[in-house]
Every structure is written in structure tokens, then in C-alpha cells.
Enzyme design. Structure first.
Site, PDB file in Angstrom:
ATOM      1  N   THR A 174     -15.104  19.943 -10.208  1.00  0.00           N
ATOM      2  CA  THR A 174     -15.177  20.673 -11.466  1.00  0.00           C
ATOM      3  C   THR A 174     -16.215  21.782 -11.328  1.00  0.00           C
ATOM      4  O   THR A 174     -17.034  21.773 -10.408  1.00  0.00           O
ATOM      5  CB  THR A 174     -15.551  19.736 -12.624  1.00  0.00           C
ATOM      6  OG1 THR A 174     -16.845  19.166 -12.367  1.00  0.00           O
ATOM      7  CG2 THR A 174     -14.530  18.611 -12.766  1.00  0.00           C
TER       8      THR A 174
ATOM      9  N   TRP B  46     -18.321  21.771 -39.507  1.00  0.00           N
ATOM     10  CA  TRP B  46     -18.010  22.283 -38.171  1.00  0.00           C
ATOM     11  C   TRP B  46     -17.376  23.667 -38.259  1.00  0.00           C
ATOM     12  O   TRP B  46     -16.502  23.918 -39.087  1.00  0.00           O
ATOM     13  CB  TRP B  46     -17.050  21.341 -37.441  1.00  0.00           C
ATOM     14  CG  TRP B  46     -17.662  20.016 -37.077  1.00  0.00           C
ATOM     15  CD1 TRP B  46     -17.401  18.811 -37.651  1.00  0.00           C
ATOM     16  CD2 TRP B  46     -18.643  19.776 -36.064  1.00  0.00           C
ATOM     17  NE1 TRP B  46     -18.156  17.826 -37.067  1.00  0.00           N
ATOM     18  CE2 TRP B  46     -18.927  18.384 -36.072  1.00  0.00           C
ATOM     19  CE3 TRP B  46     -19.307  20.580 -35.144  1.00  0.00           C
ATOM     20  CZ2 TRP B  46     -19.838  17.790 -35.210  1.00  0.00           C
ATOM     21  CZ3 TRP B  46     -20.219  19.992 -34.280  1.00  0.00           C
ATOM     22  CH2 TRP B  46     -20.478  18.613 -34.321  1.00  0.00           C
TER      23      TRP B  46
ATOM     24  N   LYS C  42     -22.284  23.305 -35.701  1.00  0.00           N
ATOM     25  CA  LYS C  42     -22.397  22.412 -36.859  1.00  0.00           C
ATOM     26  C   LYS C  42     -23.430  22.987 -37.816  1.00  0.00           C
ATOM     27  O   LYS C  42     -24.632  22.901 -37.587  1.00  0.00           O
ATOM     28  CB  LYS C  42     -22.782  20.998 -36.445  1.00  0.00           C
ATOM     29  CG  LYS C  42     -22.596  20.006 -37.584  1.00  0.00           C
ATOM     30  CD  LYS C  42     -22.664  18.565 -37.139  1.00  0.00           C
ATOM     31  CE  LYS C  42     -22.224  17.632 -38.259  1.00  0.00           C
ATOM     32  NZ  LYS C  42     -22.248  16.206 -37.835  1.00  0.00           N
TER      33      LYS C  42
ATOM     34  N   GLU D 113      -9.361  17.934 -13.690  1.00  0.00           N
ATOM     35  CA  GLU D 113      -9.005  16.515 -13.691  1.00  0.00           C
ATOM     36  C   GLU D 113      -7.507  16.280 -13.869  1.00  0.00           C
ATOM     37  O   GLU D 113      -7.022  15.158 -13.671  1.00  0.00           O
ATOM     38  CB  GLU D 113      -9.755  15.784 -14.814  1.00  0.00           C
ATOM     39  CG  GLU D 113     -11.246  15.698 -14.629  1.00  0.00           C
ATOM     40  CD  GLU D 113     -12.016  16.883 -15.208  1.00  0.00           C
ATOM     41  OE1 GLU D 113     -13.207  16.727 -15.500  1.00  0.00           O
ATOM     42  OE2 GLU D 113     -11.423  17.982 -15.347  1.00  0.00           O
TER      43      GLU D 113
END
Length: 537
Positions: free
Chosen positions: A182, A440, A435, A325
Site C-alpha cells: 500500500t 459530519w 466533524k 488490497e
């Protein structure tokens, strides 16, 4: 039914037997083009497999590659796994310490390096005692090489052996074929091992019509680097299908990409949105008459950019989403019959979403607090989890086990909404949500709206600390050359389209948004840079 392994030797032999006359076109360091047939490529793959034996590379060793999108890299894509070894593509943009960590973690015995990249790799080689040989590919770069017994010339090595004859055999389809790490944006890079089986199935997934539909008649240009998530799997799919393959070579500019698209009559191209932003001004209507699919991934595609491609060239950007992944394809944003009656505006909105799951991929939305599965109603927001035959079940070595659920699903770290047709809208990465006062705010939504302003080239939105609201959004904006976009222009544009509490408190202007090693906006860099930013009143 016969039990035959799903393994890359089948893909290689199929290309060798059926598509020998098809071509691989590659741009060199000096921008000249070379053309090689699949038949010639296959013989070099066979020589390379023999050369790995001659070098004494262990039968199941990791072989690192430090290369651009080049013919030698494509040879390695098949010679390494077809000989039972593991292809380990190394990201040439990783910081030095991460590069050393990735090579050590993979346990690479040999690393193949293009001459133009040699100096930056050789600078760390003494920190890599397990690397016994550095094989150097002559990519036309004038860089000089030191005298050292560890250095081997790629073409000299191939010329020193006879090609492997007969058929390659990999009996266990679950054997590792490739390893990618990654990009390290959420901590140190984590290793993912792809099996022969997962790689073959992922290639077939790209060949499905409602994904990319890669076929023998296609001319495929993967601009996405072969050192990043195996160029999204396109090189394997191209060889499987017998497509003409066009390789960009070292450090391609937007003009280089546009020239290749035009001159090679490309039908499918794939890259991140920042690449397509730069390429579009280099093309004009009628330049690419055979182009049928321009795939974009890595980050959200602004509607304005996709529509600019549609109005200029007749082909909008098609968004897809995935992860290292996941090999990496998870979704494809190609429209379905349910969208046929929609207006152009409505269709553009659908294309701005991540798309619906690819064949054999399963998705679910989960409430991060309760673990309850959420409905696909276009409203409920939850963490997106993924399962499928080309999705990792764990990380290699000491990766984070918390990313995998007890019942075998991958936790993506993305917050999403899924509508009743299965189309995914990525609200944000969990780490990128703002936030504010307990509510949010999606940075992705704000970025798309800001990049819809005519004078804006790039925009990234981050959360900065706020004494009253905990966090507030800050818009980091890059103007187009000659554009006169002000802070008030940006805020007024957003105020017309969003509730007041979602509008950023401030705007800063940059020459360029910093990028990660994979071309995404580097929000970690921006958060560090503006951690102490005081919001304008």
C-alpha cells in the site's frame, strides 16, 4: 469437470499461441517509440525465466522491480510468476525509509532497475543486505553506472542463456504470483500478496463488458504506473485478451500521453484524475476517434472534468474505485439500462459516483458504532466493506489484522452510501471527514463543488482545529493559469449550494496541491502544513 489451475502460465501460453502478431508499443526515455510483437516478447519472457535460474534466484524468491511502464517491466510481469517466483513491484516515489522498509519486508533477493532510476535506488542498496543482484535495464538514459559485482546488465543477462522451452507449470493456483505494498498514506506500507488464482480472476473481471470490456480489438494505454497496484491489473488483462498494449515509458508528460492516444488510436486508457486534467487541453475534438473508455480512479472524479471530456471528445471519464488490497478493482461506474432515460445532468451525476460492484465482488455497508448492516437506500451512511476472490484475506507479515472482520470481510476505511441499484457514492475516507459541532462534512463533496468553478484547477479540503466547533473545513485551492478566483468567489459559490454550516470558514491558495506517491492529494501534508491555521472571520 476438469480441475485445472487458474494460473498465469495459461495467460502467457494463450498470448504466445494466439496473439503472436499483436504488438506492444513503448515510449523510450528519448520519446522514440519501439514496437515488439507478442511473439518476440514471449521469447524474451522465456529467456528472462532462464536468466533468473542462471543468477541462482531461489525458486520462490521475491524479485523486485523499480521500473516505469516499459517492455522489460512487462517481461518481468510474466517471467517472474510463471517461473514460480513472486513479482514485487516497488513504488519509485516512496520516501527512502519507506522504500528500504518495503524491500526488506518483501525479502527481495534481486531488484531489476531501469537505468534512469538507478541512482536513486543505488543510494539505498547498502541498507539492503538481502539484495544480492541489481539488474539494470538500459532505458536509453545516459546515467553512468559504478563498477560493482552486484550490478548485472539486463540484456547481457538475457543473451547469456537459452530460452526456457516447453510449458511453464504452476500447479497450485493459490501460490503467490505478485506482491504490492500500500502507498503508506495511513501508516507504514502494508504488503498484499496476490495469488495466481486471484490475478487470473481479476483479469477476467476487467474483460467483462460492464467493467472495462478489455478485448482483442482494443488498444490499451495504462497511464497508471505498473509499480502501483500492478497498473490496476490492465497489463495482465491486455495479455490475456491479446490487446495491443501501449506503454508510456519514463516520466510521461500530459503531451506524451495525448500524443500516444492520438497516434496509436487508443481505445481504452486508465489514469488518476490529475493526469486527465493535464491531458485534456492537449487534445481536441476528433483527435481520438476510436476512444471508447477513459477510466479514472485513485480519487473522486470532479463532474466538471468528466463533462469536459464528454463535451470535447465525446467520451466522459468513467470512474472506478478500488484498493491495493482488492487487486485493485472493486467498482465500475459504467451506466446501466436503468439510466437510459436520465437527462445528461442526471447521467453526469451517476458517473461521479464510484459505480456498482464488479463481477464476483460483494459489498456491504456497516454502522461503525453498532456493527449493524445498513440498507442500500441512497441515504444510509456507513463503512464500506468488501469481499471477493481477488480481495485480500490478510496482510503479509505484520499487517493490521483489525482491517479484516471475523467473518472474512475487508474494512475499507471508506464511508459510503449505496443506492437501490447498487451504485456506490464514496462520502469520504474516515480520516478525511470533517466533524464540525458533532456533524459530519464530506471533504469529497466540497472538493467536487470547488473544482466546478471555472477558474479552479485543483482543490483539496481538510479539517483544521477550531476552539468552538472542534473542526472546520479549510479549502486549499489551485487557480488555473491566468484565472482571477478569489476567496469570496469560492465561498459564495459554495454558499449557493450548501447549508451554511458546511461551507468552509476559509480558503487558501496554493501553486500546487501536494501529491502522494500514487498521485492522490496528500492531505496528511496539508494537515501538517495548516495545523495552526487561524480561520478568517
Amino acid at each position: 469437470m476438469q480441475d485445472r489451475p487458474l494460473a498465469l502460465p495459461h495467460v502467457f501460453h494463450r498470448a504466445e499461441q494466439l496473439f503472436g502478431a499483436k504488438t506492444i508499443v513503448a515510449r523510450a526515455a528519448d520519446s522514440t517509440l519501439t514496437t515488439r510483437t507478442y511473439r518476440e516478447w514471449a521469447q524474451r519472457v522465456r529467456r528472462l525465466a532462464a536468466a533468473l535460474d542462471a543468477l541462482g534466484v531461489s525458486p520462490d524468491a521475491r524479485v523486485g522491480t523499480y521500473c516505469w511502464n516499459s517492455p522489460a517491466h512487462l517481461e518481468l510481469y510474466f517471467a517472474v510468476p510463471c517461473s514460480g517466483r513472486v513479482l514485487h513491484t516497488l513504488n519509485i516515489r516512496l520516501p527512502v525509509d519507506q522504500l528500504v522498509g518495503v524491500v526488506e519486508h518483501g525479502g527481495d533477493e534481486v531488484v531489476v532497475v531501469e537505468r534512469g532510476l538507478f541512482a536513486q535506488f543505488w543510494a539505498v542498496v547498502d541498507r539492503l543486505p538481502a539484495v544480492r543482484r541489481v539488474v539494470v535495464v538500459d532505458d536509453g538514459s545516459p546515467a553512468s553506472l559504478p563498477v560493482d559485482d552486484r550490478i548485472v546488465d539486463y540484456d547481457t543477462l538475457l543473451a547469456s542463456v537459452e530460452p526456457v522451452s516447453g510449458r511453464f507449470v504452476v500447479e497450485d493456483e493459490n501460490r503467490a504470483a505478485a506482491m504490492c505494498h500500500t502507498s503508506g498514506t495511513t501508516g507504514k506500507p502494508k504488503g498484499v500478496l496476490y495469488s495466481h488464482r486471484s490475478t487470473v480472476l481479476h483479469s477476467l473481471g476487467l474483460m467483462v463488458a460492464d467493467a472495462a470490456g478489455v478485448g482483442e480489438r482494443d488498444v490499451l494505454l495504462p497511464v497508471v504506473p505498473m509499480f502501483h497496484a500492478n497498473a490496476w491489473g490492465y497489463p495482465f488483462a491486455a495479455v490475456f485478451a491479446g490487446s495491443t498494449l501501449v506503454l508510456t515509458g519514463p516520466s510521461p508528460s500530459p503531451r506524451d500521453v495525448a500524443d500516444l492516444m492520438r497516434e496509436q488510436r487508443v481505445t481504452i486508457a486508465a489514469a488518476v484524475p490529475t493526469i486527465w486534467t493535464g491531458v485534456l487541453p492537449e487534445l481536441a475534438a476528433g483527435d481520438v476517434p476510436d476512444l471508447r473508455l477513459v477510466f479514472s480512479g485513485g480519487s473522486a472524479v470532479p463532474i466538471s472534468l468528466s463533462e469536459a471530456w464528454r463535451t470535447t471528445l465525446g467520451v466522459p471519464l468513467t470512474q472506478g474505485w478500488g484498493m491495493t488490497e482488492c487487486s485493485p478493482m472493486v467498482t465500475s461506474g459504467r451506466l446501466r439500462t436503468v439510466h437510459d432515460g436520465a437527462t445528461e445532468e442526471e447521467q453526469a451525476l451517476v458517473r461521479s459516483r464510484a459505480g456498482s460492484p464488479a463481477s464476483l465482488i460483494e459489498l456491504r455497508l456497516v454502522d461503525p458504532d453498532t456493527g449493524a448492516e445498513l440498507p442500500w437506500d441512497g441515504v444510509a451512511r456507513g463503512e464500506l466493506q468488501v469481499a471477493g476472490p481477488w480481495v485480500a484475506a490478510s496482510y503479509y507479515g505484520d499487517g493490521d489484522p483489525s482491517r479484516f472482520t471475523a467473518d472474512g470481510w475487508l474494512c475499507t476505511g471508506d464511508v459510503a452510501v449505496i443506492d437501490d441499484h447498487g451504485f456506490v457514492t464514496l462520502v469520504d475516507r474516515t480520516k478525511d471527514l470533517v466533524k464540525s459541532g458533532g456533524e459530519w462534512i464530506s471533504s469529497v463533496e466540497l472538493e467536487n463543488l470547488v473544482m466546478g468553478i471555472a477558474g479552479v484547477a485543483e482543490a483539496a479540503v481538510i479539517a483544521v482545529p477550531h476552539p468552538k466547533w472542534s473542526e472546520r473545513p479549510l479549502a486549499c485551492v489551485v487557480r488555473r493559469p491566468g484565472a482571477d478566483v478569489s476567496r469570496d468567489d469560492v465561498l459564495a459559490h459554495l454558499a449557493e449550494r450548501l447549508p451554511r454550516w458546511q461551507v468552509p470558514d476559509d480558503v487558501v491558495f496554493l501553486d500546487e496541491v501536494p501529491k502522494t506517491s500514487t498521485g492522490k492529494f496528500d492531505k496528511n501534508d496539508l494537515r501538517r502544513r495548516y495545523a495552526g491555521h487561524v480561520m478568517a472571520p
